[in-house]
Design a protein around this motif. Structure first.
Motif, short mmCIF file in Angstrom:
data_model
loop_
_atom_site.label_atom_id
_atom_site.label_comp_id
_atom_site.label_asym_id
_atom_site.label_seq_id
_atom_site.Cartn_x
_atom_site.Cartn_y
_atom_site.Cartn_z
N SER A 1 0.83 -1.21 0.00
CA SER A 1 0.00 0.00 0.00
C SER A 1 0.87 1.26 0.00
CB SER A 1 -0.98 -0.01 1.16
OG SER A 1 -0.31 -0.28 2.36
N ILE B 1 3.17 2.47 1.92
CA ILE B 1 3.47 3.23 3.14
C ILE B 1 4.96 3.07 3.44
CG2 ILE B 1 2.94 3.54 5.60
CD1 ILE B 1 0.20 2.31 5.04
N ARG C 1 -1.74 4.11 -4.09
CA ARG C 1 -2.51 4.52 -2.89
C ARG C 1 -3.97 4.77 -3.24
NH1 ARG C 1 2.04 8.35 -1.48
NH2 ARG C 1 3.51 7.05 -0.41
N ILE D 1 -7.15 0.29 2.91
CA ILE D 1 -6.41 -0.49 3.91
C ILE D 1 -7.05 -0.39 5.29
CG2 ILE D 1 -4.71 1.41 4.15
CD1 ILE D 1 -2.64 -0.75 4.91
N THR E 1 -5.86 -0.88 8.74
CA THR E 1 -4.57 -1.02 9.42
C THR E 1 -4.73 -1.84 10.70
OG1 THR E 1 -5.01 1.13 10.40
CG2 THR E 1 -3.59 1.10 8.48
N SER F 1 -7.35 3.23 13.47
CA SER F 1 -6.89 4.50 12.86
C SER F 1 -8.05 5.44 12.58
CB SER F 1 -6.12 4.23 11.56
OG SER F 1 -4.77 4.01 11.81
N PHE G 1 -11.96 10.80 4.67
CA PHE G 1 -11.20 9.83 3.89
C PHE G 1 -11.71 9.76 2.44
CE2 PHE G 1 -9.66 8.56 8.03
CZ PHE G 1 -8.31 8.38 7.75
N ALA H 1 -10.06 12.62 0.86
CA ALA H 1 -8.61 12.38 0.75
C ALA H 1 -8.30 11.40 -0.38
CB ALA H 1 -8.08 11.83 2.08
N TYR H 2 -9.25 10.51 -0.67
CA TYR H 2 -9.05 9.56 -1.77
C TYR H 2 -9.59 10.12 -3.09
CZ TYR H 2 -7.13 5.82 1.04
OH TYR H 2 -6.29 5.08 1.85
N ARG I 1 -14.29 2.72 6.26
CA ARG I 1 -13.33 3.75 5.82
C ARG I 1 -12.42 3.21 4.71
NH1 ARG I 1 -8.91 4.17 9.62
NH2 ARG I 1 -8.33 2.39 8.33
N ALA J 1 -3.26 5.29 8.66
CA ALA J 1 -4.33 5.46 7.68
C ALA J 1 -4.17 6.77 6.91
CB ALA J 1 -5.69 5.42 8.37
N LEU K 1 -1.27 8.29 6.29
CA LEU K 1 -0.14 8.14 5.36
C LEU K 1 -0.49 7.22 4.19
CD1 LEU K 1 2.87 7.80 7.86
CD2 LEU K 1 2.12 9.82 6.62
N ALA K 2 -1.50 6.40 4.37
CA ALA K 2 -1.90 5.49 3.28
C ALA K 2 -2.74 6.19 2.21
CB ALA K 2 -2.67 4.31 3.85
N THR K 3 -3.21 7.40 2.49
CA THR K 3 -4.05 8.11 1.52
C THR K 3 -3.18 8.67 0.39
OG1 THR K 3 -3.82 10.26 2.60
CG2 THR K 3 -5.65 8.87 3.34
#
Lengths: 314, 274
Positions: free
Chosen positions: A51, A53, A76, A81, A83, A87, A101, A104-105, A149, B123, B125-127
């Protein structure tokens, strides 16, 4: 089946320690693939590399067609994910968490975000709690929200890292059932990391057992059982056991071995399903009084423990 | 990089902060102490409590270090007038460089270190948010509230000084003036941005919030140095100095942000939290 996750000799070194060691695998589109291994086996590190990271030390990988070392942002964007920890922002509500989120995506359409948020919160049974702060949620509720999420942007690839860790059996079952329903409904390609055999057995199409960062065996849960613990056995319970019955069964074609103890016969055969009716027939003909017949499948747990012990002994 | 994505991080963090009185309380109280309570004691209490002006005679030694034109100007004033004029317009100025630092220190130290402590960092940092967007968003969430607090403190400070000057200077309101507007809208934001940028970098590279806050506290010392330098007459907050500070700190802001982005490595940031 088009592989949506493909790794080639993927490795990660921390200092002198190889957390992941030459891992090669393929996961097809729509498949739910389990990475099964004890704590410290390298599951989380693998998912973090896939992913984007953390970076691999050696090897390569493609996720949803994107190279994890070159197309990091695209990777990404293509993955969701869950985690190790949920989170989640505990001072925010589920709706606010999901909205952040989603944006953010890259989802900018407000009505689309609202619809997707509602769809997921309803699916996970959290819609009625949509305006409560996440801090007041139980662990199971947080885990459900964290999965929501992870899929808010409907990613083609989903990584679930220990989705049932720390949950009581009932909550763990609920999460497992929801993952199964979700994956069949939304057709995500899923990589599920777990040390729980039940998760792997009930959720995954294929499982790779890893230990110390290296792949030990891969196959469907049924294949792994057979591969690691041999063929199923037949257990026949009799009112009274006798060597005579064991000898008679041993003489049949295709029978590999018969053990007798406490009035039970434990029989192995080339094809036990085919042999069962004949075994019962001859036992009755010999005067045996059959109380019950059970097909004993080797458990995945046996296979797993055997592998991990062997790996640990090396 | 898009500003809207950075603002996304800002709004997310701001929603969290605005629901936490433990953060908001000190953010407001300390600046108000500097901007209202302390000046009110100095400017208003002598007349309210009938303290004789002769008590302030020894301030003359502090005024000795002022520039010649200012000394000439205050030589025509009464002791009370000169005290309000010099303290109100000059000596309190450096405090307004400390206010945004104090207001932002908790937020900036919390930026990444707090996410590590609360285990929400992975989470984030995964974006697909870029390093620049994450850095800028985290800087803004400290910068914007701290500047709002500074503006509020400045407004109240103006009111305190003007109440004092209105009676003492025969109806004249001393603030705001051009120098102070340049300080508040030019120097203060650039100094705050540099300090916040450094604190956010520290926050991303330490294990937790406490470590970040302890390290970032060091940043107040250069500003304290400025205050003492002004009192000692080594520096003076005049127009030239303000222009120099704006240019110098603007350049520093760019350098700090550039370094922050260069040092922003997701793997390192995540692993330091382990």
């Amino acid at each position: 089946m088009l592989p949506l996750i493909r790794t080639e000799q993927l490795s990660k070194q921390f200092g002198m320690f190889w957390a992941v060691n030459r891992l090669t695998l393929e996961v097809g589109e729509g498949e739910t693939f389990g990475l099964l291994g004890p704590n410290g086996a390298g599951k989380t590190t693998t998912v973090r590399m896939l992913s984007c990271i953390i970076s691999p030390s050696e090897g390569s990988a493609l996720v949803a067609g994107h190279d994890i070392t070159r197309d990091r942002v695209e990777v990404r964007r293509s993955v969701g994910i869950l985690t190790e920890n949920p989170s989640l922002y505990e001072k925010l509500t589920p709706v606010e968490n999901l909205k952040f989120f989603a944006q953010a995506y890259g989802i900018t359409n407000e009505s689309k975000i609202r619809a997707r948020t509602r769809e997921l919160l309803e699916f996970f049974g959290l819609w009625d709690r949509r305006d409560d702060k996440v801090a007041f949620f139980s662990k199971g509720m947080k885990q459900k929200l964290a999965i929501a999420r992870a899929i808010i942007h409907d990613p083609p690839v989903l990584f679930l890292d220990e989705p049932t860790a720390g949950l009581d059996p009932e909550a763990a079952k609920l999460i497992r059932d929801m993952v199964v329903e979700l994956t069949s409904r939304e057709r995500h390609t899923v990589m599920l990391c777990t040390h729980r055999l039940e998760d792997a057995e009930k959720v995954c199409n294929r499982v790779m057992i890893i230990n110390r960062g290296a792949s030990m065996v891969v196959g469907s849960p049924d294949e792994l059982r057979v591969k690691m613990s041999g063929n199923p056995k037949l257990e026949v319970k009799l009112v009274e056991g006798s060597d005579r019955f064991a000898d008679r069964v041993s003489s049949l074609a295709g029978i590999r071995g018969v053990e007798q103890f406490n009035g039970k016969l434990l029989i192995t055969a080339d094809d036990i399903s085919k042999a069962t009716p004949l075994i019962v027939k001859v036992l009755v003909e010999e005067g045996g009084q059959v109380l019950g017949v059970n097909l004993l499948l080797p458990s995945l747990e046996d296979a797993y423990l055997k592998l991990i012990r062997e790996g640990g002994a090396k | 990089m898009t500003l809207s994505n950075a603002m996304l991080v800002f709004w997310k963090d701001w929603r969290e902060i605005s629901r936490n009185m433990q953060v908001l309380g000190p953010m407001l109280v300390v600046p108000l102490l500097f901007a209202v309570v302390l000046p009110a004691i100095i400017f208003l209490s002598p007349s309210l409590m009938n303290v004789p002006m002769s008590q302030f005679g020894n301030l003359g030694s502090i005024f000795e270090s002022l520039p010649a034109d200012l000394k000439a100007l205050i030589s025509t004033m009464t002791v009370q007038q000169s005290m309000i004029y010099v303290f109100g317009l000059y000596f309190f100025a450096p405090f307004f460089l400390i206010i945004p630092l104090m207001a932002s220190s908790v937020l900036a130290a919390d930026s990444f270190a707090g996410e590590k402590d609360r285990k929400t960092l992975e989470a984030l940092l995964a974006t697909p948010l870029t390093n620049r967007e994450l850095m800028l968003g985290k800087i803004l969430v400290s910068f914007i509230p701290s500047m709002l607090v500074t503006l509020l403190a400045f407004t109240l400070y103006c009111a305190v000084v003007d109440i004092a000057s209105f009676g003492t200077f025969g109806g004249i309101l001393l603030l705001p003036n051009a120098l102070w507007l340049a300080l508040i809208f030019g120097v203060t934001p650039t100094v705050a941005l540099a300090a916040i940028g450094i604190t956010v970098i520290v926050s991303s590279r330490v294990k937790g919030f406490r470590e970040a806050q302890q390290l970032s506290a060091i940043l107040v010392f250069p500003i304290l140095g400025l205050i003492f330098a002004q009192i000692g007459g080594v520096v003076f907050f005049g127009p030239l100095m303000l222009i120099g500070l704006v240019i110098g700190f603007s350049a520093l802001d760019v350098v700090v942000f550039w370094i922050g982005v260069k040092l922003f490595r997701r793997e390192e940031i995540l692993m330091r939290s382990v």
